[in-house]
Write a protein that holds these residues in place. Structure first.
Motif, PDB file in Angstrom:
ATOM      1  N   ALA A 196      24.190 -27.712   0.600  1.00 53.97           N
ATOM      2  CA  ALA A 196      24.478 -26.884   1.777  1.00 53.97           C
ATOM      3  C   ALA A 196      25.372 -27.604   2.780  1.00 53.97           C
TER       4      ALA A 196
ATOM      5  N   ARG B 190      22.618 -19.606   4.734  1.00 53.49           N
ATOM      6  CA  ARG B 190      21.869 -20.702   4.126  1.00 53.49           C
ATOM      7  C   ARG B 190      20.404 -20.708   4.530  1.00 53.49           C
TER       8      ARG B 190
ATOM      9  N   GLY C 139      22.321 -23.204   9.568  1.00 53.59           N
ATOM     10  CA  GLY C 139      22.090 -23.942   8.329  1.00 53.59           C
ATOM     11  C   GLY C 139      21.842 -25.418   8.547  1.00 53.59           C
TER      12      GLY C 139
ATOM     13  N   ALA D 236      25.277 -19.973  -0.526  1.00 54.95           N
ATOM     14  CA  ALA D 236      23.835 -19.782  -0.346  1.00 54.95           C
ATOM     15  C   ALA D 236      23.184 -19.198  -1.601  1.00 54.95           C
TER      16      ALA D 236
ATOM     17  N   MET E 140      23.131 -23.172  -3.810  1.00 53.27           N
ATOM     18  CA  MET E 140      21.950 -23.879  -3.296  1.00 53.27           C
ATOM     19  C   MET E 140      20.747 -23.645  -4.205  1.00 53.27           C
TER      20      MET E 140
END
Lengths: 252, 252, 252, 252
Positions: free
Chosen positions: A59, A154, A194, B23, B27
């Motif tokens: 991320a 995120r 995030g 995302a 991730m």
């Protein structure tokens, strides 16, 4: 004078890292992210912890043409023979403003978690913390984002990952609570960003809160290498330089 | 003026990295080492490639109290508020002497592989290269080690891993051949060192040979974070400084 | 988009620096220290100001085998081809602990000077400031020294120079007053250290207090070049490294 | 283990630099540029040498919005609390391309001067060197400039200063000769650039040719401080960043 270390030693026949035989016990058997966690925390993470930890590194690895990525590319333009210098120049921007939120959020949450008596529900802790910050005109680290004004994509992903892997702890819980309660105090809804959720997750993994910036730097090192590789293949540094230089105006 | 990049972009709702949704597609689904490979090479590595690549990063992450680790710790001692400065100071030692062998070996092998006609067996290519280096009094990058005089334990492990994962290519083959034939020319047997075999493996993975030092730096960034975390817990920087300062003698 | 600057511009026939013709008005006519002052302050210093300013730079240029000098030498050992990397590594230690006193002292004095009503004599301002610091268990920046326990030899010399050149202003006066009154509060006499008096002098010269560290860094850059030149002629970096590495002990 | 140094030492009562009492013999009595020369060369320069040396530092201090100045400003934008990091980031661009000409020219001339038999007139040495470089398709360091296509205004001024101060030696003489003879070989007239003449002058001052880049870095440190001070007063870093980021286009 002795210099103790628990990291690495070697002799003629073997290399030891973290008390293990590097060649036979670690190479091919431990992932790179896993090793980075282990090196800093002094303990090997579980697979679930590793997955969340690597999700955080992924991320934080890149945010496009940040000031740090541009600085690294300009430094490579000036000193193409020194990749280490270009990388170092990029990392030196990893300070309070563009890369510090992760550590600031982790530290902020950690202090609240440490001093909470454990009985309080997180919403109450969060509410008090937001009120106090507002009264002192301080910002809440991790709250708000200049681009992702509604939601940072995120954030929900990392919450879900941490829950899935069983490492959703008090820091993430408190951060989530801040996301619920802050509109009551501030009068408008801001996104949990995030960088902040990454700080909360790293703190829940038990990593030292005064070194969280270090993980943001490690993640960014990978992103910067990507920029330096791209700068070699398809440079933009000279264009950045000329754009600035040709539009320079003398003003005393 | 446009500034093209294939790395990262973002808008209000999404963050894109390498053309994928950060995302939702990356991730928790891509490892950190895997991402670093992808960022530099511009293509996602296979699981086998990732395993060998991460083994290389693990092999290069730390070598104990190297000059770079000591420099990073001394910098943290002087400027404890700036983790990025201490990390950068450590990486700046990632130059020709203590961290450059990986890139030098990769580049050396790459040039030989590029110019070999493909028919020659690697032993012949190796023999000629060692003879030429000897005649010009040049060292073979990756051959010999100040501590591991018989064998560097990392070397056979990385050969085996690359074979196991099906990524043993011409650079590793040629490096192995150099290990077989050099005593015939030099009159004594030197070990193939770990930094060299790492350079060969990275080149076989198709990574750009003029950026191999970058991977050594990424690996070392993790090791340096370990040293900085240890310096915070159990400092040795002040003792290093005092050891030098108290034994300083004035000589014009 | 324009990028304004008052520093340097050039065209095909001339180079301009600070609004002056570099070749004809500055080279050979302005000293290097004088130019550094001018670049930061935006005004040319008088000869007296230049003399005091250069005395400060001379005072701060070197302190022997400091952690920063050792870090620079170790970095040159690792990456001998990159003088800029070794110099940068040394400067990165120019943070809060070993090089920050100059700025801290300047800033501390500046705030007191700014908020004093101008009628008070400096002894009273100093007394109150030392009392307040003591009550809050804060140290006074510039007071005390680990080696020069009685007197730092640089302090009286810089006081005298500033008086001689007519640039002894409120910051130096207040610093001197702190030297007089602090034993009354602390119960023992501490020396006014050289870094502190340098900060006071720079503040009296009207230089921006949030950049005083910059001058300490410029001064140290000269000292570090001296160390790097000596490291080339008569190296100690390898001995430092081996001293640490050979006395390393593994402790988990 | 002893660590010898001829630079600085101190005890409780005195601080010694280069074998002299810092406070009583150096502060206020030696200029900053003079001290920098002394630290590297190991001997105090004469007033004439100092004047030429400082003219070189003044000539090299700034070139407007160079990549290094932009990188330093972007780093300050990201990490405003770390002036040392921003300065270091700027210096890291002091490599082969934008700041290396001074050292390259000094080294190139030095090798020719060392191997000339002393009888040859410099025009002959120059002619042969230019012919050889042309035959090997190498550039002559210090010849040509992207902006000052006719004449670099710094060059004649530094020649004149060196003559005036009696330090015009073989390196400057040979560089001047290259300026005279190269059109005969190359078929067109290129200017002798300022970085090149600075390298020649530093070599004539007897400074070590493998550290000439260090002086360019010291000079640039002053220029970068000027940029950082201006960035604090009237920032452009954010505009540079936004100019790049807003014109970023995704291209795989």
């Amino acid at each position: 004078m002795n210099f103790p270390t628990g990291i690495g030693t070697s002799d003629a026949d073997s290399i030891s890292l973290l008390g293990h035989d590097l060649a036979h016990d670690l190479m091919g058997k431990v992932g790179f992210g896993e090793l980075a966690f282990w090196l800093v925390a002094g303990r090997r993470p579980t697979p679930g912890e590793t997955r969340v930890f690597e999700a955080v590194l992924v991320a934080l690895a890149d945010h496009g043409f940040t000031p740090t990525a541009i600085a690294a590319r300009l430094t490579l333009l000036s000193a193409p023979e020194s990749v280490q210098g270009a990388l170092a120049a990029g990392l030196l921007g990893g300070g309070s403003r563009f890369l510090g939120v992760t550590e600031d959020a982790g530290r902020f949450l950690h202090e609240l978690v440490e001093f909470s008596n454990g009985d309080d529900c997180w919403d109450n802790v969060a509410l008090e913390a937001v009120r106090e910050a507002r009264a002192e005109k301080r910002l809440i680290p991790g709250l708000g984002h200049p681009v992702h004004k509604e939601e940072d994509p995120r954030t929900p992903v990392l919450f879900a990952l941490a829950r899935e892997e069983g490492v959703f702890g008090p820091h993430l819980a408190l951060f989530e609570a801040i996301g619920r309660v802050h509109p009551e105090v501030l009068g408008r809804r801001l996104p949990l960003n995030g960088a902040g959720v990454c700080g909360a997750a790293l703190a829940d993994l038990g990593l030292p809160v005064d070194l969280l910036r270090g993980f943001a730097l490690l993640a960014r090192a990978a992103g910067l290498l990507g920029h330096l590789a791209e700068e070699r293949r398809r440079p933009i540094g000279m264009d950045v330089y000329l754009t600035v230089d040709r539009n320079a105006t003398y003003e005393p």
